[in-house]
Scaffold this motif. Structure first.
Motif, PDB file in Angstrom:
ATOM      1  N   LEU A 163      18.469  21.056 -93.226  1.00  0.00           N
ATOM      2  CA  LEU A 163      19.712  20.776 -93.946  1.00  0.00           C
ATOM      3  C   LEU A 163      19.445  19.929 -95.182  1.00  0.00           C
ATOM      4  O   LEU A 163      20.077  20.126 -96.235  1.00  0.00           O
ATOM      5  CB  LEU A 163      20.704  20.060 -93.019  1.00  0.00           C
ATOM      6  CG  LEU A 163      21.230  20.862 -91.828  1.00  0.00           C
ATOM      7  CD1 LEU A 163      22.168  20.004 -90.982  1.00  0.00           C
ATOM      8  CD2 LEU A 163      21.955  22.132 -92.272  1.00  0.00           C
ATOM      9  N   LEU A 164      18.511  18.994 -95.075  1.00  0.00           N
ATOM     10  CA  LEU A 164      18.196  18.149 -96.226  1.00  0.00           C
ATOM     11  C   LEU A 164      17.482  18.921 -97.330  1.00  0.00           C
ATOM     12  O   LEU A 164      17.606  18.585 -98.509  1.00  0.00           O
ATOM     13  CB  LEU A 164      17.357  16.951 -95.780  1.00  0.00           C
ATOM     14  CG  LEU A 164      18.140  15.866 -95.016  1.00  0.00           C
ATOM     15  CD1 LEU A 164      17.195  14.846 -94.396  1.00  0.00           C
ATOM     16  CD2 LEU A 164      19.142  15.172 -95.938  1.00  0.00           C
ATOM     17  N   THR A 165      16.726  19.963 -96.967  1.00  0.00           N
ATOM     18  CA  THR A 165      16.123  20.794 -98.022  1.00  0.00           C
ATOM     19  C   THR A 165      17.218  21.500 -98.824  1.00  0.00           C
ATOM     20  O   THR A 165      17.071  21.696-100.042  1.00  0.00           O
ATOM     21  CB  THR A 165      15.146  21.832 -97.445  1.00  0.00           C
ATOM     22  OG1 THR A 165      15.838  22.772 -96.623  1.00  0.00           O
ATOM     23  CG2 THR A 165      14.044  21.169 -96.642  1.00  0.00           C
TER      24      THR A 165
ATOM     25  N   ALA B 187      18.714  12.766-100.930  1.00  0.00           N
ATOM     26  CA  ALA B 187      17.610  13.588-100.431  1.00  0.00           C
ATOM     27  C   ALA B 187      16.539  13.768-101.497  1.00  0.00           C
ATOM     28  O   ALA B 187      15.331  13.755-101.198  1.00  0.00           O
ATOM     29  CB  ALA B 187      18.140  14.952 -99.971  1.00  0.00           C
ATOM     30  N   LEU B 188      16.967  13.943-102.752  1.00  0.00           N
ATOM     31  CA  LEU B 188      16.013  14.099-103.852  1.00  0.00           C
ATOM     32  C   LEU B 188      15.222  12.809-104.063  1.00  0.00           C
ATOM     33  O   LEU B 188      13.998  12.825-104.245  1.00  0.00           O
ATOM     34  CB  LEU B 188      16.753  14.493-105.130  1.00  0.00           C
ATOM     35  CG  LEU B 188      15.890  14.828-106.345  1.00  0.00           C
ATOM     36  CD1 LEU B 188      14.983  16.016-106.049  1.00  0.00           C
ATOM     37  CD2 LEU B 188      16.778  15.112-107.555  1.00  0.00           C
ATOM     38  N   GLU B 189      15.909  11.690-104.003  1.00  0.00           N
ATOM     39  CA  GLU B 189      15.250  10.397-104.194  1.00  0.00           C
ATOM     40  C   GLU B 189      14.194  10.156-103.115  1.00  0.00           C
ATOM     41  O   GLU B 189      13.125   9.581-103.394  1.00  0.00           O
ATOM     42  CB  GLU B 189      16.301   9.274-104.165  1.00  0.00           C
ATOM     43  CG  GLU B 189      15.751   7.883-104.402  1.00  0.00           C
ATOM     44  CD  GLU B 189      15.246   7.687-105.822  1.00  0.00           C
ATOM     45  OE1 GLU B 189      14.382   6.796-106.016  1.00  0.00           O
ATOM     46  OE2 GLU B 189      15.706   8.403-106.735  1.00  0.00           O
TER      47      GLU B 189
ATOM     48  N   HIS C 150      10.937  23.531-100.643  1.00  0.00           N
ATOM     49  CA  HIS C 150      10.725  24.895-100.158  1.00  0.00           C
ATOM     50  C   HIS C 150       9.677  24.918 -99.047  1.00  0.00           C
ATOM     51  O   HIS C 150       9.891  25.545 -98.002  1.00  0.00           O
ATOM     52  CB  HIS C 150      10.279  25.799-101.303  1.00  0.00           C
ATOM     53  CG  HIS C 150       9.987  27.203-100.866  1.00  0.00           C
ATOM     54  ND1 HIS C 150      10.984  28.129-100.653  1.00  0.00           N
ATOM     55  CD2 HIS C 150       8.811  27.833-100.586  1.00  0.00           C
ATOM     56  CE1 HIS C 150      10.439  29.269-100.257  1.00  0.00           C
ATOM     57  NE2 HIS C 150       9.116  29.113-100.210  1.00  0.00           N
ATOM     58  N   LEU C 151       8.575  24.238 -99.245  1.00  0.00           N
ATOM     59  CA  LEU C 151       7.539  24.190 -98.206  1.00  0.00           C
ATOM     60  C   LEU C 151       8.088  23.537 -96.935  1.00  0.00           C
ATOM     61  O   LEU C 151       7.810  23.991 -95.820  1.00  0.00           O
ATOM     62  CB  LEU C 151       6.326  23.408 -98.714  1.00  0.00           C
ATOM     63  CG  LEU C 151       5.515  24.039 -99.849  1.00  0.00           C
ATOM     64  CD1 LEU C 151       4.439  23.074-100.332  1.00  0.00           C
ATOM     65  CD2 LEU C 151       4.887  25.351 -99.414  1.00  0.00           C
ATOM     66  N   ALA C 152       8.879  22.491 -97.117  1.00  0.00           N
ATOM     67  CA  ALA C 152       9.455  21.807 -95.957  1.00  0.00           C
ATOM     68  C   ALA C 152      10.410  22.718 -95.197  1.00  0.00           C
ATOM     69  O   ALA C 152      10.484  22.674 -93.961  1.00  0.00           O
ATOM     70  CB  ALA C 152      10.172  20.539 -96.408  1.00  0.00           C
TER      71      ALA C 152
END
Length: 593
Positions: free
Chosen positions: A65-67, A81-83, A131-133
């Motif tokens: 969800l955070l991705t 989430a970006l920070e 994306h990898l996450a």
């Protein structure tokens, strides 16, 4: 495909204590940085190594969800989430992402466009990390849900992962294992096609007092007994809570007359402090830990009482803020305002899990009990496991040591894994409820982690009773109202009970006029235990034992006699009538029968 373990399993640390310490470190880090999706993935791997696949799935889902939050600027937690990703880089990649074939084709210049990443050419490092996450989250989710037995959800997430990364070897391998086990469960040939909707989605997980759970009280301590008896004094002035020694239910039919010593265990029970006459009320308990799975149904939101048809003389009370919420009287409205209602007022929580399919009735009622508990917790500003309505209830917990397994694809859940589980009802819907209540599930992780929900479910499954609606042509006779009455549920079961009960707004126990066995005169003498009944003991012994085996997990030590019915009340498969707090596991059950 062979039966060896898939390569997606992370390397196990043989030291459990080290893993528990690592889990605590990550939990503390998440408290400080609640939107860090890498930390969630790292803790998910630790949970996998500790053989908690359900907890691993929950953390992986939060990370997923955070991705999405990172990728979409319009989302609520985008900035946070970006920070949180600014402390990480693709060179080197976080260890949890450097797994299998996941990072193939990634360099300091970005992606070469392989494995479905063409759209990420030129993307910034944080979008690439997200994306990898997400692919790593799909790997952990699909494998963990497979190990829990939630095959439909496992395949759903695996296919979503393959859509994002079509050539990912780990996801391809996991999909093969899901289909292999799915064919086995559906009794299909090894090459038969799999319809995702035909796959089972209910499994079982560990039911235990988790090693990090500091909220479970010593129920037999003087402090606990003193508190319980102070509360009980207003509901049952002639009774008190004491420690009761009960026989453990048998694994199979046995002639216990030949036993020199019948194995027992300690549980709490209700005892008479003075003589109670036949027909006299023993206990009257009011509870707000109730649930109703009918949308727009005519029951009191607080106590679950059936409301009479509306007329000019009706006394039902509306909440002035949300007019769809109805209470049977001013007392219920006042209690609701004091204990839970402001947390859900005008939030549309009531639309969740209502009017379920027959197969989901039990799960929907348990979920709605959880929703009520979360509302009580939020409004009263306390941890859900500290709410008095549930704090002292026993959840038929199993020792963590008995629950441990080798968490590989070949390992079947052991017999001690007895807590029913599904992705929707244990993970997705509770998070949706928190969202509807405008609660930040990341910032309140300490109160709203999956292990907290699981502990609540374990307690509900030992104590919740359910009532069927009437079959009058307008309704269908399905269970639609459930409740937990924490003091009523302390009265232990006996096939020759000395009390009967009825739930209608309040749970009421009264002394029987006549006993079941031999028609002896009723009533209860001082120091005798209050003996309740959880099933219809007019049923023959064989049927009662079958009920006990299916609902309580064992056979009674003795049976016989006849007794009163359970009126309108019914107990769902899983919504167990167990006033001694015994749910639907397989071992360590106890009863006076």
């Amino acid at each position: 495909m062979d039966a060896s373990s898939p390569s997606v399993s992370d390397e196990k640390d043989p030291c459990r204590e080290h893993l528990l310490e690592r889990r605590q470190q990550l939990t503390d880090s998440l408290t400080a940085s609640p939107y860090d999706l890498i930390l969630y993935l790292e803790r998910a791997v630790v949970y996998s190594d500790l053989a908690y696949p359900d907890l691993a799935a929950s953390d992986a889902y939060r990370a997923l969800l955070l991705t999405d939050e990172v990728s979409d600027e319009s989302f609520e937690f985008h900035e946070q989430a970006l920070e949180s990703l600014k402390g990480y880089s693709t060179t080197p990649c976080p260890v949890v992402l450097d797994h299998g074939s996941l990072t193939e084709g990634i360099s300091s210049e970005g992606t070469n466009g392989e494995d479905g990443m063409e759209g990420l050419k030129g993307a910034g490092p944080f979008q690439l990390l997200a994306h990898l996450a997400s692919i790593r989250a799909y790997q952990i989710l699909s494998l963990s849900l497979l190990l829990c037995g939630s095959l439909k959800s496992a395949l759903k997430f695996c296919e979503r992962g393959l859509t994002a990364a079509p050539n990912n070897r780990e996801l391809i391998e996991i999909k093969g294992y899901i289909e292999q086990i799915g064919r086995r469960r559906l009794r299909k040939d090894s090459d038969a096609p799999i319809d995702i909707n035909s796959l089972p989605d209910r499994g079982v997980v560990r039911r235990e007092v988790y090693p990090w759970n500091t909220y479970e009280p010593d129920r037999f301590s003087e402090e606990s007994l003193s508190y319980l008896n102070k509360q009980l004094s207003t509901m049952a002035p002639k009774c008190e809570v004491r420690v009761s020694k009960l026989p453990i239910l048998l694994e199979s039919e046995s002639n216990t007359d030949d036993y020199e010593v019948i194995p027992t265990c300690n549980q709490l029970g209700l005892f008479a402090k003075e003589d109670i006459a036949p027909g006299e009320t023993v206990l009257e308990e009011y509870s707000l830990l109730t649930a109703n799975n009918r949308h727009k149904e005519s029951t009191c939101d607080a106590c679950g009482t059936e409301l009479p048809p509306l007329s000019q003389s009706s006394k039902a009370v509306n909440c002035p803020e949300c007019y769809d919420t109805i209470f049977c009287d001013d007392f219920c409205f006042t209690k609701a305002q004091e204990q839970y209602h402001p947390a859900v007022c005008d939030t549309d929580v009531d639309s969740i899990a209502k009017d379920p399919d027959n197969k989901d009735i039990d799960q929907s009622l348990y979920l709605l009990l959880l929703a009520r508990l979360l509302a009580m917790s939020a409004h009263q500003e306390m941890h859900p496991l500290e709410v008095p309505s549930i704090k002292y209830i026993w959840g038929d917990f199993v020792s963590p040591e008995l629950n441990e397994i080798d968490c590989s694809i070949n390992a079947e859940p052991p017999p001690e894994w007895t807590l029913p589980f599904s992705f929707e009802y244990n993970i997705e819907f509770p998070m949706h409820i928190l969202e509807k209540m405008d609660i930040d599930m990341y910032a309140t992780l300490d109160k709203h982690d999956l292990w907290v929900f699981n502990t609540c479910y374990a307690k509900f499954r030992g104590t919740a009773s359910a009532r069927k609606n009437y079959q009058d042509g307008r309704r269908d006779g399905r269970p639609d109202v459930a409740a937990v009455h924490p003091f009523w549920c302390l009265a232990n079961h006996d096939c020759d009970p000395n009390v009967s009960w009825e739930w209608g707004g309040k749970m009421k126990l009264w002394a029987r006029e006549k006993r079941v066995v031999g028609g002896r005169e009723g009533g209860i003498r001082k120091d005798e235990e209050i003996l309740n009944h959880y099933c219809d003991v007019e049923l023959p012994v064989r049927e009662r034992r079958e009920w006990a085996r299916g609902s309580l997990g064992g056979w009674f030590h003795r049976g016989g006699g006849e007794c009163g019915r359970i009126y309108d009340q019914e107990f769902l498969p899983g919504i167990s009538p167990s006033p001694r707090n015994i749910p639907d596991g397989r071992k360590r059950r106890r009863s006076n029968c």
